[in-house]
Design a protein around this motif. Structure first.
Motif, PDB file in Angstrom:
ATOM      1  N   ALA A  96     -14.548  -3.555  -5.346  1.00 48.85           N
ATOM      2  CA  ALA A  96     -14.908  -2.936  -3.995  1.00 48.85           C
ATOM      3  C   ALA A  96     -15.766  -1.704  -4.062  1.00 48.85           C
ATOM      4  CB  ALA A  96     -13.514  -2.794  -3.319  1.00 48.85           C
ATOM      5  N   TRP A  97     -16.848  -1.874  -3.513  1.00 48.15           N
ATOM      6  CA  TRP A  97     -17.886  -1.085  -3.290  1.00 48.15           C
ATOM      7  C   TRP A  97     -17.669   0.010  -2.272  1.00 48.15           C
ATOM      8  CZ3 TRP A  97     -22.866   0.021  -0.629  1.00 48.15           C
ATOM      9  CH2 TRP A  97     -23.700   1.008  -1.412  1.00 48.15           C
ATOM     10  N   THR A 136       3.089   3.703 -12.356  1.00 46.32           N
ATOM     11  CA  THR A 136       2.828   3.597 -13.844  1.00 46.32           C
ATOM     12  C   THR A 136       1.666   3.031 -14.065  1.00 46.32           C
ATOM     13  OG1 THR A 136       4.255   1.623 -13.995  1.00 46.32           O
ATOM     14  CG2 THR A 136       5.320   3.897 -14.328  1.00 46.32           C
ATOM     15  N   SER A 137       1.231   2.160 -13.405  1.00 46.05           N
ATOM     16  CA  SER A 137      -0.113   1.324 -13.827  1.00 46.05           C
ATOM     17  C   SER A 137      -1.335   2.309 -13.810  1.00 46.05           C
ATOM     18  CB  SER A 137      -0.137   0.032 -13.312  1.00 46.05           C
ATOM     19  OG  SER A 137      -0.246   0.141 -11.889  1.00 46.05           O
ATOM     20  N   LEU A 138      -1.419   2.803 -12.559  1.00 41.61           N
ATOM     21  CA  LEU A 138      -2.511   3.525 -12.320  1.00 41.61           C
ATOM     22  C   LEU A 138      -2.929   4.777 -13.633  1.00 41.61           C
ATOM     23  CD1 LEU A 138      -5.043   3.969 -10.654  1.00 41.61           C
ATOM     24  CD2 LEU A 138      -3.935   5.464  -9.094  1.00 41.61           C
ATOM     25  N   ILE A 156      -9.733  -1.381  -0.776  1.00 38.58           N
ATOM     26  CA  ILE A 156     -10.062  -0.480   0.225  1.00 38.58           C
ATOM     27  C   ILE A 156      -8.911  -0.005   1.134  1.00 38.58           C
ATOM     28  CG2 ILE A 156     -11.661  -0.247   2.573  1.00 38.58           C
ATOM     29  CD1 ILE A 156     -13.203  -0.115  -0.131  1.00 38.58           C
ATOM     30  N   ASP A 157      -8.051  -0.866   1.496  1.00 39.59           N
ATOM     31  CA  ASP A 157      -6.883  -0.406   2.150  1.00 39.59           C
ATOM     32  C   ASP A 157      -6.145   0.784   1.438  1.00 39.59           C
ATOM     33  OD1 ASP A 157      -7.239  -2.368   4.105  1.00 39.59           O
ATOM     34  OD2 ASP A 157      -5.945  -3.884   3.415  1.00 39.59           O
ATOM     35  N   TYR A 158      -6.300   1.054   0.269  1.00 36.78           N
ATOM     36  CA  TYR A 158      -5.675   2.100  -0.452  1.00 36.78           C
ATOM     37  C   TYR A 158      -6.510   3.449  -0.183  1.00 36.78           C
ATOM     38  CZ  TYR A 158      -2.222  -0.452  -3.243  1.00 36.78           C
ATOM     39  OH  TYR A 158      -1.313  -1.500  -3.423  1.00 36.78           O
ATOM     40  N   GLY A 159      -7.569   3.380   0.516  1.00 38.62           N
ATOM     41  CA  GLY A 159      -8.362   4.609   0.900  1.00 38.62           C
ATOM     42  C   GLY A 159      -9.384   4.851   0.201  1.00 38.62           C
ATOM     43  N   LEU A 160     -10.417   5.547   0.602  1.00 38.85           N
ATOM     44  CA  LEU A 160     -11.809   5.539  -0.083  1.00 38.85           C
ATOM     45  C   LEU A 160     -11.549   6.444  -1.451  1.00 38.85           C
ATOM     46  CD1 LEU A 160     -14.239   6.397   2.808  1.00 38.85           C
ATOM     47  CD2 LEU A 160     -13.953   4.351   1.317  1.00 38.85           C
ATOM     48  N   PHE A 161     -10.631   7.486  -1.470  1.00 38.85           N
ATOM     49  CA  PHE A 161     -10.480   7.969  -2.713  1.00 38.85           C
ATOM     50  C   PHE A 161     -10.173   7.170  -3.906  1.00 38.85           C
ATOM     51  CE2 PHE A 161      -7.860  10.090  -5.756  1.00 38.85           C
ATOM     52  CZ  PHE A 161      -8.807  11.251  -6.352  1.00 38.85           C
ATOM     53  N   PHE A 162      -9.305   6.542  -3.598  1.00 38.87           N
ATOM     54  CA  PHE A 162      -8.743   5.109  -4.727  1.00 38.87           C
ATOM     55  C   PHE A 162      -9.925   4.368  -5.076  1.00 38.87           C
ATOM     56  CE2 PHE A 162      -7.010   1.282  -5.757  1.00 38.87           C
ATOM     57  CZ  PHE A 162      -6.083   1.732  -6.686  1.00 38.87           C
ATOM     58  N   THR A 186       0.994  -1.058   0.153  1.00 43.39           N
ATOM     59  CA  THR A 186       0.082   0.078  -0.057  1.00 43.39           C
ATOM     60  C   THR A 186       0.862   1.109  -0.120  1.00 43.39           C
ATOM     61  OG1 THR A 186      -0.118   0.127   2.321  1.00 43.39           O
ATOM     62  CG2 THR A 186      -1.868  -1.188   1.388  1.00 43.39           C
ATOM     63  N   PRO A 187       0.333   2.440  -0.546  1.00 41.44           N
ATOM     64  CA  PRO A 187       1.102   3.740  -0.409  1.00 41.44           C
ATOM     65  C   PRO A 187       1.740   3.936   1.097  1.00 41.44           C
ATOM     66  CG  PRO A 187      -0.681   4.074  -1.521  1.00 41.44           C
ATOM     67  CD  PRO A 187      -0.879   2.613  -0.894  1.00 41.44           C
ATOM     68  N   VAL A 188       1.154   3.344   2.024  1.00 42.09           N
ATOM     69  CA  VAL A 188       1.665   3.667   3.514  1.00 42.09           C
ATOM     70  C   VAL A 188       3.019   2.953   3.679  1.00 42.09           C
ATOM     71  CG1 VAL A 188       0.986   3.460   5.801  1.00 42.09           C
ATOM     72  CG2 VAL A 188      -0.700   3.915   4.330  1.00 42.09           C
ATOM     73  N   ASP A 189       3.141   1.737   2.841  1.00 41.42           N
ATOM     74  CA  ASP A 189       4.236   1.066   2.875  1.00 41.42           C
ATOM     75  C   ASP A 189       5.573   1.602   2.162  1.00 41.42           C
ATOM     76  OD1 ASP A 189       2.917  -0.823   4.706  1.00 41.42           O
ATOM     77  OD2 ASP A 189       2.253  -1.991   3.030  1.00 41.42           O
ATOM     78  N   TRP A 190       5.317   2.714   1.637  1.00 47.76           N
ATOM     79  CA  TRP A 190       6.414   3.059   0.815  1.00 47.76           C
ATOM     80  C   TRP A 190       7.825   2.998   1.510  1.00 47.76           C
ATOM     81  CZ3 TRP A 190       4.806   5.498  -3.888  1.00 47.76           C
ATOM     82  CH2 TRP A 190       5.984   5.770  -4.842  1.00 47.76           C
TER      83      TRP A 190
END
Length: 193
Positions: free
Chosen positions: A133-134, A87-89, A151-157, A55-59
């Motif tokens: 993921a709804w 790059t993939s997003l 969902i662990d990536y955040g609600l915006f994602f 996840t982005p938190v694990d950078w």
């Protein structure tokens, strides 16, 4: 002395605009292939990163529990996931935009190619809307682990992926409807009473 400089600069401007025109015409001519390639790259590597547990938190942290291989990669595992995520997003977004633009542009000419793109858009949008993921659902209630990882990536994602799937589904359905109407107009003998 001024004239040769102006002529040389004029030639340089013409070469740059000619190069820009060639690149633009190349991309426009291969918009469908480029859109499919970018969308496939985005989906594949984004799903690989998400299901890999990063996840982005694990950078910068090593989140992989896999034992090191005999041959090591040039880039460490904890650096590969952020690169693929970064790059993939955008590749997924640009690929989806190109495919939607091709599907909308194909409504004027109603080619079979644009019909296939509409079918792909409808399938991809529908699949993510149904099994994705709804964003309003509680994380604990998701039946599959990959939904929880999204969902662990955040609600915006999660909202961005969900909105993208709704837009893709809507464009695909509208395109298929227009193609279906055109097909029934051209082949009235196929209509059922």
């Amino acid at each position: 002395m001024e004239k040769p400089l102006r002529i040389a600069q004029g030639n340089l401007d013409m070469n740059q605009s000619s190069f820009r025109h060639r690149v633009t015409s190349y991309i426009v001519a291969r918009r469908l292939s480029l859109g499919l390639l970018l969308a496939a790259y985005g989906v594949f590597y984004l799903s690989a990163v998400i299901t890999g547990g990063w996840t982005p938190v694990d950078w910068g942290k090593n989140t992989f529990a896999i034992a090191p291989f005999a041959v090591q990669a040039l880039i460490s595992h904890n650096a590969i996931s952020p690169i693929f995520f970064a790059t993939s997003l955008p590749a997924l977004l640009v690929g989806a935009i190109l495919l939607c633009k091709d599907s909308i542009g194909g409504l004027r000419s109603l080619t079979s190619e644009s019909q296939y793109v509409a079918i792909l858009l409808t399938i991809f949008g529908f699949v993510y809307v149904v099994v994705g993921a709804w964003p309003l659902q509680n994380r604990v209630d998701f039946p599959w682990e990959w939904q929880k990882q999204i969902i662990d990536y955040g609600l915006f994602f999660a909202w961005m992926l969900y909105a993208l799937s709704l837009v893709v589904l809507t464009i695909g359905v509208i395109s298929l409807y227009v193609h279906s109407r055109d097909y029934r107009r051209r082949h009235p003998e196929v209509m059922f009473d």
